[in-house]
Write a protein that holds these residues in place. Structure first.
Motif, PDB file in Angstrom:
ATOM      1  N   UNK A   1     123.555  64.965 115.571  1.00 15.23           N
ATOM      2  CA  UNK A   1     122.355  65.396 114.858  1.00 15.23           C
ATOM      3  C   UNK A   1     121.371  64.244 114.661  1.00 15.23           C
ATOM      4  N   UNK A   2     120.120  64.594 114.614  1.00 15.92           N
ATOM      5  CA  UNK A   2     119.054  63.619 114.374  1.00 15.92           C
ATOM      6  C   UNK A   2     118.919  63.353 112.871  1.00 15.92           C
ATOM      7  N   UNK A   3     118.146  62.344 112.544  1.00 15.24           N
ATOM      8  CA  UNK A   3     117.833  62.078 111.145  1.00 15.24           C
ATOM      9  C   UNK A   3     117.123  63.267 110.512  1.00 15.24           C
ATOM     10  N   UNK A   4     116.223  63.898 111.260  1.00 17.51           N
ATOM     11  CA  UNK A   4     115.519  65.075 110.758  1.00 17.51           C
ATOM     12  C   UNK A   4     116.502  66.195 110.411  1.00 17.51           C
ATOM     13  N   UNK A   5     117.468  66.455 111.291  1.00 18.62           N
ATOM     14  CA  UNK A   5     118.463  67.504 111.023  1.00 18.62           C
ATOM     15  C   UNK A   5     119.270  67.170 109.770  1.00 18.62           C
ATOM     16  N   UNK A   6     119.636  65.915 109.617  1.00 20.38           N
ATOM     17  CA  UNK A   6     120.387  65.536 108.422  1.00 20.38           C
ATOM     18  C   UNK A   6     119.569  65.743 107.154  1.00 20.38           C
ATOM     19  N   UNK A   7     118.280  65.452 107.211  1.00 18.98           N
ATOM     20  CA  UNK A   7     117.420  65.707 106.051  1.00 18.98           C
ATOM     21  C   UNK A   7     117.288  67.204 105.771  1.00 18.98           C
ATOM     22  N   UNK A   8     117.257  68.014 106.833  1.00 23.12           N
ATOM     23  CA  UNK A   8     117.233  69.471 106.657  1.00 23.12           C
ATOM     24  C   UNK A   8     118.515  69.973 105.983  1.00 23.12           C
ATOM     25  N   UNK A   9     119.635  69.375 106.354  1.00 26.49           N
ATOM     26  CA  UNK A   9     120.940  69.811 105.839  1.00 26.49           C
ATOM     27  C   UNK A   9     121.223  69.323 104.420  1.00 26.49           C
ATOM     28  N   UNK A  10     120.620  68.222 104.036  1.00 23.74           N
ATOM     29  CA  UNK A  10     120.934  67.600 102.754  1.00 23.74           C
ATOM     30  C   UNK A  10     120.827  68.542 101.551  1.00 23.74           C
ATOM     31  N   UNK A  11     119.763  69.303 101.377  1.00 23.05           N
ATOM     32  CA  UNK A  11     119.694  70.176 100.202  1.00 23.05           C
ATOM     33  C   UNK A  11     120.828  71.212 100.159  1.00 23.05           C
ATOM     34  N   UNK A  12     121.181  71.769 101.309  1.00 17.62           N
ATOM     35  CA  UNK A  12     122.267  72.745 101.327  1.00 17.62           C
ATOM     36  C   UNK A  12     123.610  72.085 101.018  1.00 17.62           C
ATOM     37  N   UNK A  13     123.812  70.877 101.554  1.00 15.65           N
ATOM     38  CA  UNK A  13     125.056  70.161 101.264  1.00 15.65           C
ATOM     39  C   UNK A  13     125.132  69.805  99.773  1.00 15.65           C
ATOM     40  N   UNK A  14     124.032  69.358  99.204  1.00 14.31           N
ATOM     41  CA  UNK A  14     124.018  69.037  97.771  1.00 14.31           C
ATOM     42  C   UNK A  14     124.310  70.283  96.938  1.00 14.31           C
ATOM     43  N   UNK A  15     123.728  71.425  97.309  1.00 14.74           N
ATOM     44  CA  UNK A  15     124.004  72.683  96.617  1.00 14.74           C
ATOM     45  C   UNK A  15     125.481  73.037  96.729  1.00 14.74           C
TER      46      UNK A  15
END
Length: 182
Positions: free
Chosen positions: A146-160
């Motif tokens: 995954x790219x840095x952008x994908x990781x930033x997209x995933x971060x809110x869902x992972x935090x939730x």
């Protein structure tokens, strides 16, 4: 990172892989036996960790691509053989291809309390087709990272996901594992 519980690549930066071989790496009897051994070993390794009250989060496989985005993004690479399979994959294929790994992760969470599986698929592939790009930005650095952008997209869902986990069960002070850790 669970290297023995991952999906086989379709491609790398320099060459296409034979899709029949990739499927065999996921579904052959030898692959199943290897995954079962890895699953049992992981349960043995994580058992004492979970017994100490640690919550363990495993990540379900993300979609993988049949081509490498950075090699195929520019117009002049349209004829490059490594790009011939395209930068999208049907979601149902992604689910079938990773089913064995998902089954292993489910077996681990069934056996170990306080072990959970977080799935990035709904964010990375919200429709019927998984793509290398979202909103004009790359989701992948190559065919399966995954790219840095994908990781930033995933971060809110992972935090939730983490915030909604039940509180860990802390060992009693008299538990043998707790006592041995002192």
């Amino acid at each position: 990172m669970l290297a023995s519980l991952r999906v086989a690549r379709w491609t790398d930066q320099f060459a296409l892989r034979d899709e029949a071989i990739a499927w065999s790496m996921m579904t052959s009897p030898a692959a199943r036996q290897s995954r079962q051994g890895a699953t049992a070993a992981l349960i043995d390794i994580l058992g004492p960790v979970v017994a100490r009250g640690v919550r363990v989060i495993l990540t379900s496989p993300a979609p993988i691509l049949h081509a490498t985005p950075y090699r195929c993004a520019d117009w002049f690479n349209a004829g490059n053989p490594i790009c011939q399979r395209g930068l999208t994959v049907p979601r149902d294929e992604t689910l079938r291809y990773g089913a064995q790994v998902r089954d292993s992760l489910a077996a681990i969470t069934y056996r170990l309390e306080s072990t959970y599986v977080w799935d990035p698929l709904p964010i990375l592939c919200p429709g019927t087709t998984c793509a290398a790009w979202m909103d004009g930005k790359p989701l992948y650095a190559d065919g399966d990272h995954l790219s840095g952008y994908a990781n930033l997209l995933l971060l809110p869902d992972f935090e939730r996901f983490v915030a909604e986990l039940p509180a860990p069960r802390l060992p009693e002070t008299g538990d043998a594992i707790f006592s041995a850790a002192k």
